[in-house]
Design an enzyme around this catalytic site. Structure first.
Site, short mmCIF file in Angstrom:
data_model
loop_
_atom_site.label_atom_id
_atom_site.label_comp_id
_atom_site.label_asym_id
_atom_site.label_seq_id
_atom_site.Cartn_x
_atom_site.Cartn_y
_atom_site.Cartn_z
N ALA A 299 -5.10 -57.60 -2.00
CA ALA A 299 -5.07 -57.91 -0.03
C ALA A 299 -5.93 -56.04 0.41
CB ALA A 299 -4.43 -57.90 0.53
N GLY B 205 9.93 -42.72 2.67
CA GLY B 205 8.41 -42.02 3.13
C GLY B 205 7.51 -43.09 4.47
N GLU C 3 4.54 -54.48 0.87
CA GLU C 3 4.84 -53.92 2.37
C GLU C 3 2.77 -54.26 2.75
OE1 GLU C 3 6.70 -54.44 5.07
OE2 GLU C 3 4.77 -54.18 5.96
N ASN D 84 6.78 -43.60 -3.79
CA ASN D 84 5.62 -43.56 -4.19
C ASN D 84 5.08 -44.03 -5.51
OD1 ASN D 84 7.55 -40.65 -4.35
ND2 ASN D 84 5.45 -39.93 -4.92
N ASP E 84 16.35 -40.44 -0.67
CA ASP E 84 15.47 -39.72 -0.86
C ASP E 84 16.11 -38.97 -1.49
OD1 ASP E 84 11.72 -40.30 0.26
OD2 ASP E 84 12.76 -38.41 -0.26
N ALA F 53 -0.61 -51.16 8.32
CA ALA F 53 -1.01 -50.01 8.42
C ALA F 53 -0.23 -48.91 9.02
CB ALA F 53 -2.50 -50.61 8.73
N LYS G 293 -0.66 -58.18 -3.03
CA LYS G 293 -0.46 -56.20 -2.81
C LYS G 293 -1.73 -56.05 -3.04
CE LYS G 293 -0.28 -52.86 -0.02
NZ LYS G 293 -0.89 -52.62 1.10
N LEU G 294 -2.06 -55.58 -4.42
CA LEU G 294 -3.57 -54.92 -4.53
C LEU G 294 -5.27 -55.71 -4.07
CD1 LEU G 294 -3.17 -54.45 -8.34
CD2 LEU G 294 -2.88 -52.50 -6.30
N CYS H 73 -3.23 -45.34 -0.07
CA CYS H 73 -3.20 -46.56 -1.00
C CYS H 73 -5.36 -47.34 -1.03
CB CYS H 73 -2.14 -47.48 -0.12
SG CYS H 73 -1.49 -46.85 -0.18
N GLY I 276 -9.92 -43.72 4.15
CA GLY I 276 -8.89 -42.81 3.93
C GLY I 276 -7.66 -43.54 3.44
P1 NAD Z 1 5.81 -41.40 0.15
O1 NAD Z 1 5.27 -40.73 -0.25
O2 NAD Z 1 5.13 -41.15 1.78
O3 NAD Z 1 7.40 -42.19 0.35
C1 NAD Z 1 7.68 -42.09 -1.13
C2 NAD Z 1 9.29 -41.27 -1.49
O4 NAD Z 1 9.45 -41.28 -2.23
C3 NAD Z 1 8.90 -39.21 -1.05
O5 NAD Z 1 9.75 -39.45 0.10
C4 NAD Z 1 9.43 -39.17 -2.43
O6 NAD Z 1 10.75 -37.94 -2.18
C5 NAD Z 1 10.78 -40.14 -2.61
N1 NAD Z 1 11.06 -40.46 -4.13
C6 NAD Z 1 10.01 -41.02 -4.96
N2 NAD Z 1 11.07 -41.16 -6.19
C7 NAD Z 1 12.02 -40.74 -6.01
C8 NAD Z 1 13.31 -40.88 -6.17
N3 NAD Z 1 13.27 -41.58 -8.02
N4 NAD Z 1 14.59 -41.56 -5.60
C9 NAD Z 1 14.79 -41.41 -4.57
N5 NAD Z 1 12.92 -40.96 -4.10
C10 NAD Z 1 12.57 -40.95 -4.66
O7 NAD Z 1 4.44 -42.97 0.12
P2 NAD Z 1 4.65 -44.00 1.08
O8 NAD Z 1 3.05 -43.95 1.94
O9 NAD Z 1 6.01 -44.09 1.92
O10 NAD Z 1 3.92 -45.74 -0.18
C11 NAD Z 1 5.66 -45.75 -0.88
C12 NAD Z 1 4.76 -47.45 -1.26
O11 NAD Z 1 4.73 -48.18 -0.68
C13 NAD Z 1 2.96 -46.87 -2.58
O12 NAD Z 1 3.92 -47.79 -3.60
C14 NAD Z 1 2.19 -47.62 -1.85
O13 NAD Z 1 1.74 -47.77 -1.84
C15 NAD Z 1 2.76 -48.08 -0.91
N6 NAD Z 1 2.47 -48.10 0.73
C16 NAD Z 1 2.66 -47.57 1.43
C17 NAD Z 1 2.11 -47.86 2.84
C18 NAD Z 1 1.62 -46.86 3.75
O14 NAD Z 1 0.85 -46.99 4.84
N7 NAD Z 1 1.78 -45.64 3.88
C19 NAD Z 1 1.60 -49.40 3.13
C20 NAD Z 1 2.00 -49.71 2.22
C21 NAD Z 1 2.55 -50.30 0.72
C1 UGA Z 2 -4.58 -50.42 4.49
C2 UGA Z 2 -3.77 -51.87 4.62
O1 UGA Z 2 -4.17 -51.81 5.67
C3 UGA Z 2 -2.54 -52.10 5.20
O2 UGA Z 2 -2.30 -53.98 4.82
C4 UGA Z 2 -2.30 -51.33 3.49
O3 UGA Z 2 -0.15 -52.11 3.54
C5 UGA Z 2 -2.17 -50.07 3.44
O4 UGA Z 2 -2.99 -49.77 3.36
C6 UGA Z 2 -1.65 -49.77 2.31
O5 UGA Z 2 -1.34 -50.05 1.40
O6 UGA Z 2 -0.94 -48.45 2.20
P1 UGA Z 2 -3.96 -48.26 6.11
O7 UGA Z 2 -4.08 -47.49 4.70
O8 UGA Z 2 -2.72 -47.26 6.63
O9 UGA Z 2 -3.09 -49.60 5.92
O10 UGA Z 2 -4.61 -48.48 7.33
P2 UGA Z 2 -5.80 -49.11 7.00
O11 UGA Z 2 -6.11 -49.91 8.83
O12 UGA Z 2 -6.05 -49.76 6.42
O13 UGA Z 2 -7.36 -48.25 7.25
C7 UGA Z 2 -7.77 -47.46 6.03
C8 UGA Z 2 -8.72 -47.44 6.24
O14 UGA Z 2 -10.49 -47.29 6.76
C9 UGA Z 2 -9.22 -45.63 7.52
O15 UGA Z 2 -9.72 -44.29 6.91
C10 UGA Z 2 -10.00 -46.22 8.35
O16 UGA Z 2 -10.34 -45.50 9.12
C11 UGA Z 2 -11.06 -46.91 7.60
N1 UGA Z 2 -11.49 -48.11 8.80
C12 UGA Z 2 -10.77 -49.02 8.57
C13 UGA Z 2 -13.27 -48.38 8.63
O17 UGA Z 2 -13.83 -47.13 8.34
N2 UGA Z 2 -13.95 -49.19 9.08
C14 UGA Z 2 -12.63 -50.45 9.43
O18 UGA Z 2 -13.23 -51.28 9.92
C15 UGA Z 2 -11.34 -50.02 9.04
#
Ligand code: NAD
Ligand code: UGA
Length: 474
Positions: A229, A16, A171, A96, A39, A174, A226-227, A282, A279
């Site tokens: 942050a 993902g 991780e 996820n 995946d 952003a 992580k939570l 996370c 939005g």
């Molecule tokens: P995502 O939904 O984009 O990707 C997750 C993938 O895992 C999906 O493609 C799904 O099909 C796959 N999956 C689920 N169960 C599976 C299984 N049993 N075997 C194989 N594949 C499987 O999610 P994401 O945005 O990449 O987030 C993943 C994690 O990382 C979450 O815990 C999220 O909180 C964390 N995270 C996300 C971000 C971000 O910017 N999106 C940043 C930091 C941390």
């Molecule tokens: C956020 C964190 O910044 C990452 O460090 C973290 O890894 C990630 O969540 C995660 O765990 O998924 P992300 O959600 O991708 O990253 O993007 P951000 O840049 O944090 O923005 C989040 C939201 O806040 C967006 O909707 C953005 O428009 C809004 N935002 C951000 C504001 O409205 N004002 C700001 O000053 C900054």
């Protein structure tokens, strides 16, 4: 008990927004590693393997170029989960972890079913010693669950064949800046109990990250950090958004206030942009999870404190929608409104929890006709997000929309006879809009609602459009 051997083969479960870019950068920086991203979602894997790299499932600046360099050399995408776990020395869990929608803790606790499924899959398919790395964001103490599942295999008939150690390596990337965040991280956090495994993972990162930036902690500090942050970042957004409303009442300007307070080095200038609310997949889920944990551990006051970060976020979106209705004479029936931006922030095609979804739904519920536009989000994705034709907000429960919407990136016609334009995502291209031309096409009196401070408000005012700007009393 086996000990960790040199790491050669890495398997990442989950292709993902985290698994894909993270492993692409890892492969790029460490050509001596073979990295297999697996995946269950076959369509996603096919997109990752698509010959045309513009069809990758994720839009992230810089990602396409890296994929061109490493895919098929030392980075591979597959849906054969079992096979690649079996050859891996290290398995990243990058799946996820959404909010639970049923049962105990529904609406707050994390749904760890994917993590549990992965742990069972690793227990079944791994061979020899495997280092299991939590990359997903998970509640503190999740490693305990993973350990129990893996241990039950260690203690079964496979005892002579398998052993595991668990690390937490959250991780912090952003979206929109993921590649830069991965290549130049502020820090790498590794939590664990087994020093040898911690050092193996650390050595991999040291290929491109200074050891000074690698923080080593116990498992629980790493999981919780992580939570926290994310909670602190979201709290800043809610704080500045709450003040945007006060600015509108008093004549102060939110951007001037942000600059003034951000100049204090103790406060810092980042994450002080007022907007339509945070939005992304996370912030909300991680804070809800924090709220659940606090209540679970008997800390309701702490839970309430953090819950308010989400309450302000929801309120901001509702309040913006109400302002639009009010300025358009209290009714949107038969009115055309152009929505600029559907992704949750610029430079990503991700729409999860985008403020545009909720605000569009409010406006549709009021009977508007929306023209939705976004440079990277597809019509199909907008359809997916608005598909219920119904509000999932308990306050407006079960009300069907009376409005309609269409998707268009054709700026020659999108603004024709429009009553209002609402800027909801901070895409840089919206800074270059030709307002003179747009103004001619719109029905008067016409409004521009800028929730991201991207348009030139003076210029707009001078050509005869009404402007409402978040956090100022225009
Ligand atoms: P995502 O939904 O984009 O990707 C997750 C993938 O895992 C999906 O493609 C799904 O099909 C796959 N999956 C689920 N169960 C599976 C299984 N049993 N075997 C194989 N594949 C499987 O999610 P994401 O945005 O990449 O987030 C993943 C994690 O990382 C979450 O815990 C999220 O909180 C964390 N995270 C996300 C971000 C971000 O910017 N999106 C940043 C930091 C941390
Ligand atoms: C956020 C964190 O910044 C990452 O460090 C973290 O890894 C990630 O969540 C995660 O765990 O998924 P992300 O959600 O991708 O990253 O993007 P951000 O840049 O944090 O923005 C989040 C939201 O806040 C967006 O909707 C953005 O428009 C809004 N935002 C951000 C504001 O409205 N004002 C700001 O000053 C900054």
């Amino acid at each position: 008990m086996f000990t960790a051997k040199e790491i050669k083969n890495i398997c990442c479960i989950g292709a993902g927004y985290v698994g894909g870019p993270t492993m692409a950068v890892l492969a790029d920086k460490c050509p001596f590693l073979n990295i297999y991203v697996v995946d269950l979602n076959q369509e996603r894997i096919q997109q990752w393997n698509s010959k045309d790299t513009s069809e990758l499932p994720i839009f992230e600046p810089g990602l396409e170029q890296i994929i061109k360099r490493v895919r098929g050399k030392n980075l591979f995408f597959s849906f054969n989960v079992e096979k690649y776990i079996s050859i891996a020395d290290m398995v990243f869990l990058s799946v996820n972890t959404p909010t639970k929608t049923k049962g105990v803790g529904s609406g707050q606790a994390s749904d760890l079913s994917c993590i549990e499924a992965c742990a069972r899959q690793v227990a079944k398919s791994s061979k020899g010693h495997t280092i299991v790395v939590e990359k997903s964001t998970i509640p503190v103490k999740t490693a305990e669950t993973i350990k129990l599942i893996l241990k039950s295999t260690e203690e079964s008939e496979d005892i002579k064949l398998k052993s595991f150690s668990i690390l937490s390596n959250p991780e912090f990337l952003a979206e929109g800046t993921a590649i830069n965040d991965l290549e130049n991280p502020d820090r790498i956090l590794i939590g664990g109990e087994d020093e040898e495994s911690i050092n193996y993972l650390s050595k991999i990162y040291e290929e491109w990250v200074s050891p000074k930036k690698i923080i080593k902690t116990n498992l629980w500090s790493s999981e919780l950090s992580k939570l926290i942050a994310n909670a602190f970042l979201a709290q800043r957004v809610s704080s500045i958004n709450s003040i945007s409303a006060l600015c509108e009442k008093t004549g102060a300007d939110i951007n001037q206030v942000s600059s003034a307070i951000g100049a204090d080095s103790r406060i810092g200038s980042k994450f002080l942009m007022a907007g339509p609310g945070f939005g992304g997949s996370c912030f909300k889920k991680d804070i809800l999870n924090l709220v659940y944990l606090c209540n679970y551990f008997g800390l309701p006051e702490v839970a309430d404190y953090w819950k308010n970060v989400i309450n302000i976020n929801d309120w901001q979106q509702k309040r913006l929608s109400e302002i639009i209705v009010e300025k358009l004479f209290g009714t949107l029936t038969g009115k055309k409104i152009v929505i600029l931006g559907f992704s949750f922030k610029a430079k990503t095609n991700d729409t999860r929890e985008s403020p545009s979804i909720k605000i569009s739904k409010y406006l549709l519920e009021e009977g508007a006709h929306l023209v939705i536009s976004d440079p990277k989000v597809s019509q199909k994705q907008v359809e997916q997000e608005l598909k219920d034709n119904q509000f999932d907000d308990s306050e407006i429960n079960s009300k069907l929309f009376s409005g309609t919407w269409e998707f268009s990136n054709n700026f020659d016609s999108a603004f024709d006879h429009a009553d209002a334009v609402v800027v909801l995502t901070d895409w840089p291209e919206y800074k270059k809009l030709q307002w003179q031309l747009i103004c001619k096409r719109m029905r008067k009196p016409a409004w521009v609602f800028d929730t991201r401070s991207v348009v030139d408000d003076e210029a707009i005012k001078n050509i005869g459009l009404n402007i409402w700007k978040l956090g100022s009393n225009y």
